[in-house]
Every structure is written in C-alpha cells, then in structure tokens.
Design a protein around this motif. Structure first.
Motif, PDB file in Angstrom:
ATOM      1  N   GLU A  94       0.834  -1.207   0.000  1.00  0.00           N
ATOM      2  CA  GLU A  94       0.000   0.000   0.000  1.00  0.00           C
ATOM      3  C   GLU A  94       0.866   1.253   0.000  1.00  0.00           C
ATOM      4  OE1 GLU A  94      -3.216   0.222   2.859  1.00  0.00           O
ATOM      5  OE2 GLU A  94      -3.534  -1.944   2.687  1.00  0.00           O
ATOM      6  N   LYS A  95       1.922   1.241   0.830  1.00  0.00           N
ATOM      7  CA  LYS A  95       2.835   2.389   0.905  1.00  0.00           C
ATOM      8  C   LYS A  95       3.498   2.635  -0.450  1.00  0.00           C
ATOM      9  CE  LYS A  95       7.117   2.145   2.165  1.00  0.00           C
ATOM     10  NZ  LYS A  95       8.382   1.904   2.801  1.00  0.00           N
ATOM     11  N   TRP A  96       4.025   1.553  -1.065  1.00  0.00           N
ATOM     12  CA  TRP A  96       4.747   1.713  -2.325  1.00  0.00           C
ATOM     13  C   TRP A  96       3.813   2.049  -3.489  1.00  0.00           C
ATOM     14  CZ3 TRP A  96       9.363   3.206  -2.511  1.00  0.00           C
ATOM     15  CH2 TRP A  96      10.277   2.828  -1.537  1.00  0.00           C
TER      16      TRP A  96
ATOM     17  N   LEU B  88       9.256   7.452  -9.955  1.00  0.00           N
ATOM     18  CA  LEU B  88      10.575   7.131  -9.415  1.00  0.00           C
ATOM     19  C   LEU B  88      11.307   8.356  -8.867  1.00  0.00           C
ATOM     20  CD1 LEU B  88      11.847   4.695 -12.196  1.00  0.00           C
ATOM     21  CD2 LEU B  88      10.994   4.097  -9.934  1.00  0.00           C
ATOM     22  N   SER B  89      10.680   9.515  -8.924  1.00  0.00           N
ATOM     23  CA  SER B  89      11.386  10.760  -8.598  1.00  0.00           C
ATOM     24  C   SER B  89      11.941  10.814  -7.182  1.00  0.00           C
ATOM     25  CB  SER B  89      10.503  11.978  -8.857  1.00  0.00           C
ATOM     26  OG  SER B  89       9.408  12.008  -7.954  1.00  0.00           O
ATOM     27  N   ARG B  90      11.349  10.065  -6.244  1.00  0.00           N
ATOM     28  CA  ARG B  90      11.844  10.118  -4.863  1.00  0.00           C
ATOM     29  C   ARG B  90      12.612   8.862  -4.456  1.00  0.00           C
ATOM     30  NH1 ARG B  90       7.387  12.755  -0.978  1.00  0.00           N
ATOM     31  NH2 ARG B  90       7.079  10.539  -0.519  1.00  0.00           N
ATOM     32  N   ILE B  91      12.836   7.969  -5.397  1.00  0.00           N
ATOM     33  CA  ILE B  91      13.597   6.753  -5.100  1.00  0.00           C
ATOM     34  C   ILE B  91      15.082   7.107  -5.141  1.00  0.00           C
ATOM     35  CG2 ILE B  91      14.126   4.383  -5.826  1.00  0.00           C
ATOM     36  CD1 ILE B  91      11.215   4.681  -5.018  1.00  0.00           C
ATOM     37  N   ARG B  92      15.792   6.781  -4.077  1.00  0.00           N
ATOM     38  CA  ARG B  92      17.212   7.111  -3.950  1.00  0.00           C
ATOM     39  C   ARG B  92      17.994   5.904  -3.459  1.00  0.00           C
ATOM     40  NH1 ARG B  92      15.597  11.039  -6.166  1.00  0.00           N
ATOM     41  NH2 ARG B  92      15.476  13.159  -5.449  1.00  0.00           N
TER      42      ARG B  92
END
Length: 145
Positions: free
Chosen positions: A118-120, A129-133
């Motif tokens: 749910e979170k993902w 993907l802009s906040r995936i680091r």
C-alpha cells in the motif's frame, strides 16, 4: 497468428544474447510457420534474412502490428509490479528483522507485505521514481544509524 508468433518469440528470446538450446523446438516451429508466409497471405509481413538463414518479421509488420504495443504494456506492468513487490518484500523483512520472508509467520508476513505494498503503490502513483534514492550509507559496512 503472426502477432502471436512474434510475442512468443520475444518472450522466449528478448533477453537472450546466445541461441538457446532449450527453446530450439519453439524456434523451429516459428520458422516453419513463418516459411508459409506466401500461402497464408502475410508475405509482406515476413522477410527472409539470407545472412542468418531465418525468417524475421518485416518493417511493415512492425508498422502494422499491435504486438509491440502489447509487449510494451506487458513490460510496463511487469516493471511496476516487480518493483513494488520486491520493495515490499524487503520492507517486510526489515520490519521483522529477518533475512528471508519464510522466517515470518504467514499471517504476519501477509499483513506486513500488504502494508508495504500500500505504501509503495501510493508512492509510485504519486511520484513515480522521482523520490527513489540509493542510500550510500546503507552499503557501507559497520555504519551505525
């Protein structure tokens, strides 16, 4: 029918760099079917590459067929499903402090994975993907957080 042959060939061979012995029978069948291009009325959609000695779909096929759109939609769905699934599994293991999901009791596992999914899903729906680091500190040994 040619669309189905093309999609099947892509599924079997798109990520292979070498000829696969385990799919030879399928490739032979595809070649046999494509060799009847004239009799089946799709002569303009198939070319024979003399250098490789095999039939391939033509440029006209690529321009007219919906197969590529189906493949792209499948790849897109698969990417997001796999990404969300793997991140959710990782988060569930981290939350439980284990190295393998099998170590978590089944009902707890499903609950933890469901919450992570749910979170993902929300994250990906809202931000892509802009906040995936990559957390560089995570890869360093003996780092205390």
């Amino acid at each position: 029918m040619l669309d189905l042959i093309h999609i099947a060939d892509w599924v079997l061979h798109a990520h292979s760099t070498d000829d696969r012995a385990d799919t030879k029978d399928y490739r032979d069948l595809m070649q046999k079917l494509m060799s009847y291009d004239k009799e089946m009325g799709f002569e303009a959609l198939v070319d024979f590459e003399k250098e490789r000695g095999e039939y391939v779909t033509s440029g006209e096929f690529v321009g007219e067929s919906l197969a590529e759109e189906y493949i792209e939609a499948f790849e897109e769905d698969t990417f997001w499903t796999q990404l969300i699934g793997r991140l959710s599994d990782r988060d569930a293991m981290r939350q439980a402090g284990v190295n393998d999901l099998i170590e978590i009791e089944m009902s707890e596992r499903f609950k933890a994975i469901g919450e992570a999914e749910e979170k993902w899903i929300t994250e990906i729906d809202n931000f892509g993907l802009s906040r995936i680091r990559i957390d560089d500190d995570e890869a360093k040994p003996n780092v205390v957080h």
